[in-house]
Design a protein around this motif. Structure first.
Motif, short mmCIF file in Angstrom:
data_model
loop_
_atom_site.label_atom_id
_atom_site.label_comp_id
_atom_site.label_asym_id
_atom_site.label_seq_id
_atom_site.Cartn_x
_atom_site.Cartn_y
_atom_site.Cartn_z
N UNK A 100 0.96 -1.13 -0.04
CA UNK A 100 0.02 0.04 0.08
C UNK A 100 0.83 1.08 0.22
N UNK A 101 0.45 2.17 -0.67
CA UNK A 101 0.85 3.67 -0.63
C UNK A 101 -0.26 4.54 0.13
N UNK A 102 0.15 4.89 1.40
CA UNK A 102 -0.92 5.84 2.01
C UNK A 102 -0.30 7.40 2.26
N UNK A 103 -1.07 8.28 1.90
CA UNK A 103 -0.86 9.63 2.11
C UNK A 103 -1.11 10.04 3.43
N UNK A 104 -1.07 11.24 3.43
CA UNK A 104 -1.33 11.95 4.85
C UNK A 104 -2.97 12.19 4.72
N UNK A 105 -3.49 12.73 5.83
CA UNK A 105 -4.78 13.15 5.77
C UNK A 105 -5.80 12.55 6.79
N UNK A 106 -6.77 13.19 7.37
CA UNK A 106 -7.79 12.62 8.32
C UNK A 106 -8.35 11.44 8.04
N UNK A 107 -9.02 11.24 6.71
CA UNK A 107 -9.53 10.02 6.43
C UNK A 107 -8.75 8.85 6.33
N UNK A 108 -7.23 9.11 5.72
CA UNK A 108 -6.21 8.21 5.65
C UNK A 108 -6.00 7.73 6.88
N UNK A 109 -5.97 8.45 7.97
CA UNK A 109 -5.73 8.19 9.40
C UNK A 109 -6.62 7.39 10.14
N UNK A 164 11.36 11.01 -5.21
CA UNK A 164 12.31 10.07 -5.70
C UNK A 164 12.13 8.85 -4.85
N UNK A 165 12.02 8.93 -3.61
CA UNK A 165 11.86 7.66 -2.89
C UNK A 165 10.73 6.84 -3.25
N UNK A 166 9.53 7.69 -3.33
CA UNK A 166 8.44 6.84 -3.83
C UNK A 166 8.54 6.03 -5.24
N UNK A 167 9.47 6.67 -6.08
CA UNK A 167 9.48 6.20 -7.56
C UNK A 167 9.98 4.73 -7.74
N UNK A 168 10.70 4.41 -6.71
CA UNK A 168 11.30 2.95 -6.26
C UNK A 168 10.27 1.92 -6.15
N UNK A 169 9.20 2.17 -5.75
CA UNK A 169 8.20 1.53 -5.42
C UNK A 169 6.85 0.73 -6.42
N UNK A 170 6.48 -0.33 -6.28
CA UNK A 170 5.33 -0.80 -7.17
C UNK A 170 4.44 -1.09 -6.29
N UNK A 171 3.28 -0.48 -5.99
CA UNK A 171 2.37 -0.85 -4.99
C UNK A 171 1.22 -1.68 -5.56
N UNK A 172 0.43 -2.25 -4.87
CA UNK A 172 -1.01 -2.81 -5.24
C UNK A 172 -1.98 -1.73 -5.23
N UNK A 173 -2.03 -1.02 -4.07
CA UNK A 173 -2.94 0.15 -4.32
C UNK A 173 -2.56 1.42 -3.53
N UNK A 174 -2.74 2.56 -4.08
CA UNK A 174 -2.49 3.86 -3.63
C UNK A 174 -3.86 4.33 -3.02
N UNK A 175 -3.82 4.94 -1.79
CA UNK A 175 -5.10 5.52 -1.20
C UNK A 175 -4.63 6.90 -0.78
N UNK A 176 -5.49 8.00 -1.10
CA UNK A 176 -5.07 9.19 -1.08
C UNK A 176 -6.16 10.22 -0.51
#
Length: 256
Positions: A100-109, A164-176
């Protein structure tokens, strides 16, 4: 969250609502309306001012600039039931073994809290310090925290190093999350957060936006990405009008 903290969140929310309705409000009027002392109101205004939510004036405060948002901790106390339901529906999309890639934010929390309590065998990449700390309580979740420049208001990192750090990953789901959503796309009040969001969405097979109905048709400083950059919108209400038509045209599934 203890009772005192919950009361403070509710009180500060009412202060913000009063300022949005009246633009400028005196300390005495707020104290009388909320049934607390003037000193309590002054402490609340000092805290809200330090977070960029209001501008202090002599004897009171004025409403925040239209393009800014309150600190994420205040937002986390708003629409709690709706956002918990959104997080619950989003958690149904996640299976053991997912990346998973999880962003910041209240609903993501809210989602992070659910996953911390019940998630299993997950790998999570996040730019949010609070999300990382919350998920770190679950030994079966491997947490990768992005480096970058710390944004203390949002409790997250931004900048070229983060991207640049994020560019190295391949995620199943990103949730923003997002400041808002219009027919133009996902909105953001911070260009650095918008840039990180774009990279996050580009690195996942499935791209999901978690937004409650208060974000519908809300324009902000910058359009972070077009609607076509997401596959799924999870919300507590179904969008209507031009926004609904734009989502359908962009091929975005909506789950309520």
């Amino acid at each position: 969250m203890g009772r005192s903290a919950r009361n403070k969140v509710a009180r500060q929310k009412r202060i913000l609502e009063a300022l949005q309705a009246n633009a400028a409000v005196r300390v005495g009027a707020l104290a009388e309306a909320l049934g607390v002392s003037g000193e309590t109101i002054r402490r609340d205004l000092a805290e809200l001012g330090s977070e960029g939510a209001v501008s202090r004036t002599y004897g009171g405060a004025v409403a925040k600039p239209i393009l800014q948002e309150p600190n994420w901790r205040i937002r986390h106390g708003e629409f709690r039931e709706e956002r918990r339901k959104i997080a619950q529906l989003a958690s149904d999309l996640i299976a053991p073994g997912d990346i998973l890639i999880l962003e910041m934010g209240s609903t993501v929390m809210h989602l992070a809290e659910l996953l911390s309590a019940g998630g299993r065998d997950l790998t999570v990449i996040t730019s949010s310090l609070e999300v990382a700390l919350t998920l770190g309580r679950n030994d079966s979740i491997a947490v990768h925290l992005c480096p970058g420049v710390l944004d203390t208001r949002e409790g997250s990192v931004i900048g070229a190093e983060t991207e640049a750090f994020l560019q190295q990953y391949n995620a199943t789901i990103a949730l923003v999350g997002s400041t808002g959503v219009t027919r133009e796309g996902l909105q953001e009040s911070h260009t650095g957060i918008a840039a990180v969001k774009r990279v996050m969405l580009s690195r996942a097979k499935k791209r999901v936006a978690l937004l409650d109905h208060s974000k519908f048709d809300q324009t902000s400083l910058v359009t972070a990405c077009p609607l076509g950059a997401i596959d799924l919108l999870v919300s507590d209400r179904r969008p209507e009008g031009e926004l609904a038509a734009a989502l359908e045209q962009a091929g975005v599934e909506v789950r309520v």
